[in-house]
Scaffold this motif. Structure first.
Motif, PDB file in Angstrom:
ATOM      1  N   CYS A  44      49.191 -50.385 -27.427  1.00 17.91           N
ATOM      2  CA  CYS A  44      47.878 -50.516 -28.069  1.00 17.91           C
ATOM      3  C   CYS A  44      48.088 -50.427 -29.575  1.00 17.91           C
ATOM      4  CB  CYS A  44      46.913 -49.411 -27.630  1.00 17.91           C
ATOM      5  SG  CYS A  44      45.268 -49.636 -28.366  1.00 17.91           S
ATOM      6  N   VAL A  46      45.220 -50.770 -31.618  1.00 19.55           N
ATOM      7  CA  VAL A  46      43.847 -50.671 -32.144  1.00 19.55           C
ATOM      8  C   VAL A  46      43.729 -49.499 -33.125  1.00 19.55           C
ATOM      9  CG1 VAL A  46      41.419 -50.366 -31.511  1.00 19.55           C
ATOM     10  CG2 VAL A  46      42.891 -51.826 -30.124  1.00 19.55           C
ATOM     11  N   GLY A  47      44.414 -48.416 -32.823  1.00 16.19           N
ATOM     12  CA  GLY A  47      44.586 -47.350 -33.817  1.00 16.19           C
ATOM     13  C   GLY A  47      43.398 -46.422 -34.026  1.00 16.19           C
ATOM     14  N   CYS A  48      42.642 -46.106 -32.974  1.00 15.62           N
ATOM     15  CA  CYS A  48      41.539 -45.135 -33.118  1.00 15.62           C
ATOM     16  C   CYS A  48      42.124 -43.776 -33.509  1.00 15.62           C
ATOM     17  CB  CYS A  48      40.786 -45.003 -31.801  1.00 15.62           C
ATOM     18  SG  CYS A  48      40.244 -46.593 -31.122  1.00 15.62           S
ATOM     19  N   TRP A  50      40.952 -40.863 -33.260  1.00 16.93           N
ATOM     20  CA  TRP A  50      40.653 -39.793 -32.314  1.00 16.93           C
ATOM     21  C   TRP A  50      41.231 -40.063 -30.918  1.00 16.93           C
ATOM     22  CZ3 TRP A  50      38.319 -42.738 -28.835  1.00 16.93           C
ATOM     23  CH2 TRP A  50      37.504 -43.785 -29.265  1.00 16.93           C
ATOM     24  N   CYS A  51      42.026 -41.117 -30.786  1.00 19.94           N
ATOM     25  CA  CYS A  51      42.567 -41.511 -29.475  1.00 19.94           C
ATOM     26  C   CYS A  51      43.230 -40.324 -28.768  1.00 19.94           C
ATOM     27  CB  CYS A  51      43.590 -42.625 -29.664  1.00 19.94           C
ATOM     28  SG  CYS A  51      44.355 -43.167 -28.121  1.00 19.94           S
ATOM     29  N   VAL A  53      45.125 -40.680 -26.056  1.00 16.46           N
ATOM     30  CA  VAL A  53      46.351 -41.122 -25.369  1.00 16.46           C
ATOM     31  C   VAL A  53      47.266 -41.849 -26.366  1.00 16.46           C
ATOM     32  CG1 VAL A  53      45.692 -41.233 -22.929  1.00 16.46           C
ATOM     33  CG2 VAL A  53      45.047 -43.101 -24.447  1.00 16.46           C
ATOM     34  N   SER A  56      50.444 -43.591 -25.532  1.00 13.94           N
ATOM     35  CA  SER A  56      50.430 -44.920 -24.891  1.00 13.94           C
ATOM     36  C   SER A  56      50.729 -46.034 -25.891  1.00 13.94           C
ATOM     37  CB  SER A  56      49.053 -45.192 -24.257  1.00 13.94           C
ATOM     38  OG  SER A  56      48.065 -45.412 -25.262  1.00 13.94           O
ATOM     39  N   TRP A  57      50.587 -45.782 -27.170  1.00 13.52           N
ATOM     40  CA  TRP A  57      50.569 -46.858 -28.165  1.00 13.52           C
ATOM     41  C   TRP A  57      51.856 -47.695 -28.180  1.00 13.52           C
ATOM     42  CZ3 TRP A  57      48.053 -44.554 -33.271  1.00 13.52           C
ATOM     43  CH2 TRP A  57      46.736 -44.179 -32.974  1.00 13.52           C
ATOM     44  N   GLY A  85      44.618 -48.025 -20.377  1.00 14.41           N
ATOM     45  CA  GLY A  85      45.766 -47.982 -21.281  1.00 14.41           C
ATOM     46  C   GLY A  85      45.683 -46.777 -22.195  1.00 14.41           C
ATOM     47  N   GLY A  86      46.222 -46.999 -23.369  1.00  6.85           N
ATOM     48  CA  GLY A  86      46.616 -48.244 -23.996  1.00  6.85           C
ATOM     49  C   GLY A  86      45.479 -49.285 -23.995  1.00  6.85           C
ATOM     50  N   SER A 112      39.102 -52.270 -24.770  1.00  5.05           N
ATOM     51  CA  SER A 112      38.383 -52.401 -26.042  1.00  5.05           C
ATOM     52  C   SER A 112      37.978 -53.848 -26.278  1.00  5.05           C
ATOM     53  CB  SER A 112      39.288 -51.947 -27.198  1.00  5.05           C
ATOM     54  OG  SER A 112      40.357 -52.868 -27.368  1.00  5.05           O
ATOM     55  N   LYS A 129      35.858 -50.983 -30.270  1.00  4.28           N
ATOM     56  CA  LYS A 129      36.293 -50.091 -31.341  1.00  4.28           C
ATOM     57  C   LYS A 129      36.104 -50.794 -32.683  1.00  4.28           C
ATOM     58  CE  LYS A 129      37.612 -47.075 -28.248  1.00  4.28           C
ATOM     59  NZ  LYS A 129      37.634 -47.773 -26.988  1.00  4.28           N
TER      60      LYS A 129
HETATM   61  S1  SF4 Z   1      44.161 -46.548 -26.335  1.00  3.09           S
HETATM   62 FE1  SF4 Z   1      41.916 -46.895 -26.570  1.00  3.09          FE
HETATM   63  S2  SF4 Z   1      41.170 -45.122 -27.732  1.00  3.09           S
HETATM   64 FE2  SF4 Z   1      43.436 -45.204 -27.982  1.00  3.09          FE
HETATM   65  S3  SF4 Z   1      43.782 -46.398 -29.872  1.00  3.09           S
HETATM   66 FE3  SF4 Z   1      43.847 -47.838 -28.157  1.00  3.09          FE
HETATM   67  S4  SF4 Z   1      41.726 -48.615 -27.991  1.00  3.09           S
HETATM   68 FE4  SF4 Z   1      41.637 -46.745 -29.244  1.00  3.09          FE
END
Ligand code: SF4
Length: 210
Positions: A44, A46-48, A50-51, A53, A56-57, A85-86, A112, A129
């Motif tokens: 992943c 996307v880089g939230c 507050w994620c 997980v 998983s990135w 995920g991810g 997302s 997101k």
């Molecule tokens: S796994 Fe979901 S919450 Fe975490 S960064 Fe990726 S999109 Fe955002």
């Protein structure tokens, strides 16, 4: 197998970076409280901030796993398989969902929507997101919209996203876990004033299950 061959198979969705899989209770959204088998796919960007997980990135830290193996294992546990995920749409979900459908399993995705929709789905949970907005086509087919509320501006974002989804899409507001005590009262007030929305809580965290 050499690394490039593995990379090619992952790119095609024939193998996927499997982070974890587990049989549990769906804690969030429309199907909360129902048993399901979860498959968490790594990768992943996307880089939230507050994620919950973040491990998983980086897809490279999760072993490329043949989809036949993933499907055979999932079929032992449940009729309902949740792909999460991810960001699963980082990869082509076609081969995985074809395999799951061949075993007559229900396919759900938590996404997302940041990448083009692939795969065959019985239920699409779109959780958009701000840092990487959904690809437009997913709004027409999302079954539920789940907006995570971390701060007050997320209510504005939620309305912007709700204006884009199809008319049958169910609308959820869910507090981000680390700020739940602060945001739950705001969400409760908001839903009472705007009853098209429904409160979603991460009930699995209250139940202390995965
Ligand atoms: S796994 Fe979901 S919450 Fe975490 S960064 Fe990726 S999109 Fe955002």
């Amino acid at each position: 197998m050499v690394t490039q061959e593995l990379t090619d198979l992952v790119e095609k969705g024939v193998m996927l970076p499997l982070m974890e899989e587990f049989y549990t209770i769906q804690g969030e959204g429309y199907h909360k409280g129902t048993a399901a088998y979860f498959i968490r796919i790594g990768g992943c960007d996307v880089g939230c901030h507050w994620c919950d997980v973040k491990e998983s990135w980086d897809a490279e830290t999760h072993p490329p796993t043949a989809i036949e193996k993933i499907v055979d294992n999932a079929a032992k546990y449940s009729n309902t398989i949740v792909i999460t995920g991810g960001e699963p749409l980082t990869w082509d979900m076609g081969p995985l969902t074809t395999g799951l459908k061949e075993k007559n399993l229900n396919t759900h995705i938590e996404t997302s929507g940041a990448y083009p929709l692939t795969g065959t789905w019985d239920w699409i949970c779109l959780s958009p997101k701000k840092n990487k907005l959904p690809e437009p086509e997913i709004y027409d087919v999302a079954n539920e919209l789940k907006v995570i509320v971390y701060n007050k501006h997320d209510f504005v974002f939620a309305e912007e996203q709700a204006a884009k989804v199809n008319e049958n899409c169910i609308l959820y507001l869910q507090p981000e876990w680390s700020v739940r005590d602060k945001m739950i009262p705001l969400i409760v007030d908001y839903v009472m004033q705007n009853p098209k929305w429904i409160v979603s809580l991460q009930t699995h965290k209250y139940l202390n299950i995965p």
